[in-house]
Scaffold this active site. Sequence first.
Site, mmCIF file in Angstrom:
data_model
loop_
_atom_site.group_PDB
_atom_site.id
_atom_site.type_symbol
_atom_site.label_atom_id
_atom_site.label_comp_id
_atom_site.label_asym_id
_atom_site.label_seq_id
_atom_site.Cartn_x
_atom_site.Cartn_y
_atom_site.Cartn_z
ATOM 1 N N ARG A 100 0.816 -1.158 -0.045
ATOM 2 C CA ARG A 100 -0.103 0.131 0.026
ATOM 3 C C ARG A 100 0.862 1.041 0.102
ATOM 4 O O ARG A 100 1.768 1.566 0.772
ATOM 5 C CB ARG A 100 -0.854 0.024 1.332
ATOM 6 C CG ARG A 100 -1.455 1.353 1.432
ATOM 7 C CD ARG A 100 -2.684 1.398 2.545
ATOM 8 N NE ARG A 100 -3.793 0.595 2.184
ATOM 9 C CZ ARG A 100 -4.940 0.526 2.724
ATOM 10 N NH1 ARG A 100 -5.000 1.663 4.000
ATOM 11 N NH2 ARG A 100 -6.006 -0.168 2.377
ATOM 12 N N HIS A 127 -7.809 0.369 -5.915
ATOM 13 C CA HIS A 127 -8.209 -0.216 -4.666
ATOM 14 C C HIS A 127 -8.818 -1.652 -5.107
ATOM 15 O O HIS A 127 -9.896 -1.865 -4.781
ATOM 16 C CB HIS A 127 -8.821 0.446 -3.560
ATOM 17 C CG HIS A 127 -8.870 -0.066 -2.315
ATOM 18 N ND1 HIS A 127 -7.885 -1.221 -1.920
ATOM 19 C CD2 HIS A 127 -9.306 0.315 -1.118
ATOM 20 C CE1 HIS A 127 -7.968 -1.391 -0.579
ATOM 21 N NE2 HIS A 127 -8.768 -0.398 0.108
ATOM 22 N N GLN A 130 -10.399 -3.908 -2.445
ATOM 23 C CA GLN A 130 -11.733 -3.479 -1.932
ATOM 24 C C GLN A 130 -12.833 -3.777 -3.077
ATOM 25 O O GLN A 130 -13.840 -4.374 -2.713
ATOM 26 C CB GLN A 130 -11.462 -2.067 -1.807
ATOM 27 C CG GLN A 130 -13.054 -1.517 -1.416
ATOM 28 C CD GLN A 130 -12.891 -1.807 0.063
ATOM 29 O OE1 GLN A 130 -12.308 -1.535 0.975
ATOM 30 N NE2 GLN A 130 -14.345 -2.211 0.509
ATOM 31 N N ASP A 222 -17.251 7.182 -0.387
ATOM 32 C CA ASP A 222 -16.047 7.013 0.309
ATOM 33 C C ASP A 222 -15.838 8.084 0.926
ATOM 34 O O ASP A 222 -16.420 9.248 0.834
ATOM 35 C CB ASP A 222 -15.276 6.582 -0.763
ATOM 36 C CG ASP A 222 -13.573 6.470 -0.229
ATOM 37 O OD1 ASP A 222 -13.265 6.085 0.811
ATOM 38 O OD2 ASP A 222 -12.725 6.448 -1.163
ATOM 39 N N CYS A 263 -16.492 1.717 1.977
ATOM 40 C CA CYS A 263 -15.300 0.799 1.908
ATOM 41 C C CYS A 263 -14.730 1.038 3.499
ATOM 42 O O CYS A 263 -14.050 0.140 3.863
ATOM 43 C CB CYS A 263 -14.098 1.315 1.199
ATOM 44 S SG CYS A 263 -13.856 3.107 1.119
ATOM 45 N N ARG A 291 -13.708 -8.683 3.156
ATOM 46 C CA ARG A 291 -12.353 -8.284 2.743
ATOM 47 C C ARG A 291 -11.676 -9.674 2.921
ATOM 48 O O ARG A 291 -10.600 -9.860 2.186
ATOM 49 C CB ARG A 291 -11.630 -7.261 3.700
ATOM 50 C CG ARG A 291 -12.369 -6.028 3.321
ATOM 51 C CD ARG A 291 -12.112 -5.262 2.040
ATOM 52 N NE ARG A 291 -10.845 -5.445 1.501
ATOM 53 C CZ ARG A 291 -10.169 -4.331 1.926
ATOM 54 N NH1 ARG A 291 -10.333 -3.307 2.387
ATOM 55 N NH2 ARG A 291 -8.744 -4.229 1.382
HETATM 56 N N1 NVA Z 1 -10.178 6.826 -0.615
HETATM 57 C C1 NVA Z 1 -9.726 6.347 0.471
HETATM 58 C C2 NVA Z 1 -9.917 4.930 0.690
HETATM 59 C C3 NVA Z 1 -9.414 4.416 2.114
HETATM 60 C C4 NVA Z 1 -9.755 2.961 2.301
HETATM 61 C C5 NVA Z 1 -8.262 6.662 0.766
HETATM 62 O O1 NVA Z 1 -7.341 6.410 -0.137
HETATM 63 O O2 NVA Z 1 -7.855 7.134 1.834
HETATM 64 N N1 CP Z 2 -11.134 0.070 3.363
HETATM 65 C C1 CP Z 2 -9.847 -0.176 3.483
HETATM 66 O O1 CP Z 2 -9.077 -0.267 2.760
HETATM 67 O O2 CP Z 2 -9.648 0.091 4.842
HETATM 68 P P1 CP Z 2 -8.080 0.205 5.511
HETATM 69 O O3 CP Z 2 -7.470 1.436 4.991
HETATM 70 O O4 CP Z 2 -8.589 0.319 6.946
HETATM 71 O O5 CP Z 2 -7.478 -0.841 4.994
#
Ligand code: NVA
Ligand code: CP
Length: 311
Positions: A100, A127, A130, A222, A263, A291
């Site tokens: 990530r 993502h 997800q 989101d 999410c 998940r």
């Molecule tokens: N769009 C959000 C998703 C978190 C799971 C982010 O990138 O922070």
């Molecule tokens: N939805 C999701 O990816 O959550 P986290 O950022 O907690 O992994």
Amino acid sequence: MKDLLRTADLTGDDLTLLLRLAADFQDAPESAHDLLTHRIVPMYFAKPSTRTRLSTAAAVARLGGTAVALGPDELQLRRGETIADTARVMGSYAAAIVIRTFADADVADLAAAAPVPVINALTDGHHPLQSVADLLTVQEHFGHLRGHRIAYLGDGGNVARSLMEAAALAGMDVAVATPPGYAPATEAVAFATAEAVRRGGAVTLTDDPFEAVKGASVVYTDVWLSMGDADDERTRRAGELAPYQVNEQVMAHARDQAVFMHCLPAHRGQEVTAEVIDGPQSLAFRQAANRLPAAQAVLHALLTERLEGRR
Ligand code: NVA
Ligand code: CP
């Protein structure tokens, strides 16, 4: 297909396979308990994570392996070691690598140099894990995907993009409502439109949240400020995205049996009201639970080389 970097790398058949595997893992969580025996899966997280980190660690454990979580200060990357060298070295110990981070280009560089599968656990652009869990949740709830409309309201960022791509690959109708300047990437809209139309679905882009949710079985949102966004954008984004909040009035314009999805993490009073996310229409916590089998399915399919991919 060696890696899962973007949902759009999957074919429709790949997505169907992943959803079937994930459903199988829901029924029999330990059915492939020796796939990763004596093997490790490094998980590099340059951004925070609750769900992805833990569900992927649990998925690795259920497949018999050991996940090793690594933060940005725990590798030599910060001290100048290249991504390519890191990938080659990790690949000599690991069964797969989970990452990530911010830039998609960094994940692509890692995947190009790693001799083992690389899984994108969220970037600024995508993502994919997800999106597999999201469609698993819709399929589980409604019994099928085709013929249902997903309305996404708010910021057309990573989650919106991967969701739109997955829903199109499944032949669903997708409607995305964003303010000007927040629409998903043009390339993603073109991909989703072509894939949806090929399967009898459609993609609609609008700036009207009520138009998007009309006839929708699923209303999805989101956060308004993603981890890759600058903190000084918070106020501007909150102002521009406020009309796209999912509240009871918005849900009342969707189908009678519509569900709400997110999410997570969620910010009650911003992108969604507490009444909606904590109410009877919400599948947000079912999504979070899903998940785990979704991550298990992705790991299993990549490690057994069962994904065809489009490149
Ligand atoms: N769009 C959000 C998703 C978190 C799971 C982010 O990138 O922070
Ligand atoms: N939805 C999701 O990816 O959550 P986290 O950022 O907690 O992994």
